[in-house]
Design a protein around this motif. Structure first.
Motif, PDB file in Angstrom:
ATOM      1  N   MET A   1      -7.148 -30.417 -16.673  1.00 28.35           N
ATOM      2  CA  MET A   1      -6.024 -30.596 -15.744  1.00 28.35           C
ATOM      3  C   MET A   1      -4.764 -30.888 -16.544  1.00 28.35           C
ATOM      4  O   MET A   1      -4.761 -31.732 -17.425  1.00 28.35           O
ATOM      5  CB  MET A   1      -6.335 -31.751 -14.797  1.00 28.35           C
ATOM      6  N   ASN A   4      -0.812 -33.607 -12.060  1.00 28.58           N
ATOM      7  CA  ASN A   4      -0.697 -33.284 -10.643  1.00 28.58           C
ATOM      8  C   ASN A   4       0.623 -33.792 -10.094  1.00 28.58           C
ATOM      9  O   ASN A   4       1.103 -34.847 -10.473  1.00 28.58           O
ATOM     10  CB  ASN A   4      -1.894 -33.778  -9.823  1.00 28.58           C
ATOM     11  N   THR A  23       0.742 -21.729  -5.082  1.00 34.47           N
ATOM     12  CA  THR A  23      -0.715 -21.723  -5.219  1.00 34.47           C
ATOM     13  C   THR A  23      -1.322 -20.422  -4.718  1.00 34.47           C
ATOM     14  O   THR A  23      -2.535 -20.247  -4.770  1.00 34.47           O
ATOM     15  CB  THR A  23      -1.345 -22.909  -4.461  1.00 34.47           C
ATOM     16  N   GLN A  44      -4.674 -25.713  -7.055  1.00 34.89           N
ATOM     17  CA  GLN A  44      -4.536 -25.618  -8.506  1.00 34.89           C
ATOM     18  C   GLN A  44      -4.000 -24.256  -8.895  1.00 34.89           C
ATOM     19  O   GLN A  44      -4.366 -23.243  -8.306  1.00 34.89           O
ATOM     20  CB  GLN A  44      -5.884 -25.861  -9.188  1.00 34.89           C
ATOM     21  N   VAL A  45      -3.134 -24.265  -9.894  1.00 30.67           N
ATOM     22  CA  VAL A  45      -2.597 -23.005 -10.416  1.00 30.67           C
ATOM     23  C   VAL A  45      -2.819 -22.958 -11.923  1.00 30.67           C
ATOM     24  O   VAL A  45      -2.883 -23.987 -12.590  1.00 30.67           O
ATOM     25  CB  VAL A  45      -1.086 -22.844 -10.108  1.00 30.67           C
ATOM     26  N   THR A  46      -2.934 -21.762 -12.420  1.00 30.68           N
ATOM     27  CA  THR A  46      -3.073 -21.554 -13.855  1.00 30.68           C
ATOM     28  C   THR A  46      -1.713 -21.692 -14.528  1.00 30.68           C
ATOM     29  O   THR A  46      -0.723 -21.154 -14.044  1.00 30.68           O
ATOM     30  CB  THR A  46      -3.636 -20.150 -14.123  1.00 30.68           C
ATOM     31  N   VAL A  47      -1.678 -22.423 -15.619  1.00 26.71           N
ATOM     32  CA  VAL A  47      -0.436 -22.564 -16.380  1.00 26.71           C
ATOM     33  C   VAL A  47      -0.282 -21.329 -17.267  1.00 26.71           C
ATOM     34  O   VAL A  47      -1.093 -21.107 -18.173  1.00 26.71           O
ATOM     35  CB  VAL A  47      -0.458 -23.837 -17.242  1.00 26.71           C
ATOM     36  N   ALA A  67      -4.802 -23.965 -19.110  1.00 25.01           N
ATOM     37  CA  ALA A  67      -4.622 -25.277 -18.488  1.00 25.01           C
ATOM     38  C   ALA A  67      -4.382 -25.080 -16.994  1.00 25.01           C
ATOM     39  O   ALA A  67      -3.982 -24.006 -16.546  1.00 25.01           O
ATOM     40  CB  ALA A  67      -3.440 -26.002 -19.134  1.00 25.01           C
ATOM     41  N   GLN A  68      -4.638 -26.127 -16.220  1.00 21.02           N
ATOM     42  CA  GLN A  68      -4.462 -26.077 -14.773  1.00 21.02           C
ATOM     43  C   GLN A  68      -3.440 -27.124 -14.335  1.00 21.02           C
ATOM     44  O   GLN A  68      -3.359 -28.205 -14.912  1.00 21.02           O
ATOM     45  CB  GLN A  68      -5.787 -26.359 -14.059  1.00 21.02           C
ATOM     46  N   LEU A  69      -2.683 -26.777 -13.332  1.00 23.71           N
ATOM     47  CA  LEU A  69      -1.713 -27.687 -12.729  1.00 23.71           C
ATOM     48  C   LEU A  69      -2.074 -27.858 -11.262  1.00 23.71           C
ATOM     49  O   LEU A  69      -2.356 -26.881 -10.581  1.00 23.71           O
ATOM     50  CB  LEU A  69      -0.304 -27.096 -12.854  1.00 23.71           C
ATOM     51  N   GLU A  70      -2.112 -29.092 -10.794  1.00 18.62           N
ATOM     52  CA  GLU A  70      -2.446 -29.336  -9.393  1.00 18.62           C
ATOM     53  C   GLU A  70      -1.202 -29.718  -8.605  1.00 18.62           C
ATOM     54  O   GLU A  70      -0.436 -30.581  -9.029  1.00 18.62           O
ATOM     55  CB  GLU A  70      -3.483 -30.459  -9.264  1.00 18.62           C
ATOM     56  N   ARG A 294      -9.237 -21.979 -25.322  1.00 14.77           N
ATOM     57  CA  ARG A 294      -8.888 -22.842 -24.206  1.00 14.77           C
ATOM     58  C   ARG A 294      -7.630 -23.647 -24.530  1.00 14.77           C
ATOM     59  O   ARG A 294      -7.412 -24.061 -25.667  1.00 14.77           O
ATOM     60  CB  ARG A 294     -10.039 -23.797 -23.892  1.00 14.77           C
TER      61      ARG A 294
END
Length: 366
Positions: A1, A4, A23, A44-47, A67-70, A294
């Protein structure tokens, strides 16, 4: 993550439309009436990060894990929320749980979309919401003072530190300044975070504009920019309408052409993420290999063992070393083995502070 972000603002400023677009879902019910959003929606969206693509190519990775952004879409606040107006303290509790606040401000004119105050004034809107957060903080702090005072008199050093912080925060709030304006020493940060003050959250103002103002903004966004600069907050201009259209285009070339026609180089999401990372002081490091490449998000200033702990707690507990190659060296050499042969790999110990875009392989033993 990555982090958020709570999306907040007055009703009908475009929060849910923006959430849906960013999203690429229809999870939030966007409608032209207040309190359309009651329970917070999350997505969640992909960075986006072109560096990860390049690493995956050079490492012949079977998969890429960005990475993910919420985003958390929190219902609209109104004046009096701290006293329970609208849906009141329920929303304030949701804000308490997020890392940062994306404060959406309406910076467009549209007679077909109702504004709760009957006028378009994003600076005044921001002040309404900020005031409610500060009033909620003030009430929370004042309730703590008596208990902390008794404990401090009994010799409790932690209570004495918390009491001093409470008193400073109360003075700032009573002077109309949010808690994030306080100067907090390094040894006070943990106690300050424990206060969970709403107005201490980092703020990124998101100016929601119409399509014509998406590139250069307008008079409303310039007023917000001046306010943000005075507060030390961030600001980004986004057209929720454009983002909604971009979200419907699955082909990258088609998206780029659509944006180019509007004079835009990239989606607003990309700018929002960059500003969010800057606001929170976050950086990215990478791991790369044949199984996967990753991206990992950590606060700037994180040492190698703690960065390893983002992957697995065993990595931190049994940390031995971090074999590190700077991203530019990795790419210039053409991959890990060639970078090693060129003398670009460094073996770093537990005191090493991870840098932006380091490519790391951790050595550990449990």
């Amino acid at each position: 993550m990555g982090f958020n972000c709570g999306i907040i603002g007055l009703p009908n400023v475009g929060k849910s439309t923006l959430f849906n677009a960013l999203t690429a879902t229809a999870a939030a019910d966007a409608a032209n009436y207040p309190f359309c959003t009651i329970e917070p929606n999350t997505g969640q969206v992909t960075v986006p990060d072109a560096r990860l693509d390049k690493l995956g190519e050079l490492a012949h990775s079977a998969r890429l894990v960005p990475a993910q952004l919420e985003f958390v879409d929190i219902a609209g606040l109104v004046a009096g929320a701290s006293r329970g107006e609208g849906l009141g303290n329920q929303f304030l509790g949701h804000i308490r749980e997020v890392d940062a606040i994306l404060h959406v401000l309406r910076c467009f004119e549209d007679d077909d979309i109702t504004h709760v105050a009957g006028r378009i004034d994003p600076v005044a809107d921001a002040e309404v919401v900020e005031t409610e957060l500060m009033l909620a903080d003030l009430e929370s702090l004042e309730k703590r003072v008596d208990g902390l005072t008794k404990r401090a008199r009994g010799g409790d050093k932690e209570a004495a530190q918390s009491l001093a912080l409470c008193q400073r925060a109360i003075a700032a709030l009573q002077a109309g300044k949010p808690a994030r304006t306080l100067a907090i020493a390094d040894d006070e940060r943990r106690a300050f975070r424990a206060l969970q003050l709403l107005s201490a959250k980092p703020v990124l103002y998101v100016c929601n504009v119409d399509e014509g103002a998406a590139k250069d903004g307008n008079a409303h966004t310039r007023a917000v920019a001046a306010m943000a600069e005075a507060q030390g907050a961030g600001m980004v201009i986004i057209s929720a309408a454009i983002e909604a259209e971009v979200a419907q285009l699955s082909d990258a070339e088609e998206r780029a052409e659509f944006l180019a026609d509007l004079g835009l180089e990239e989606p607003g999401l990309n700018r929002l993420i960059r500003e969010g990372y800057r606001l929170l002081g976050l950086i990215t490091y990478f791991t790369a290999g044949p199984k996967e490449s990753r991206a990992w998000t950590i606060p700037a200033g994180t040492r190698a063992p703690q960065a390893a702990g983002r992957i697995h707690t065993d990595f931190e507990r049994g940390f031995i070393a971090a074999d590190t190659i700077a991203y530019d060296d990795y790419v210039a050499a053409g991959g890990e083995q060639k970078a090693k042969a060129a003398g670009k790999l460094r073996t770093e110990g537990k005191d090493y502070v991870v840098r932006e875009a380091d490519v790391i392989e951790f050595k550990f033993n449990v």
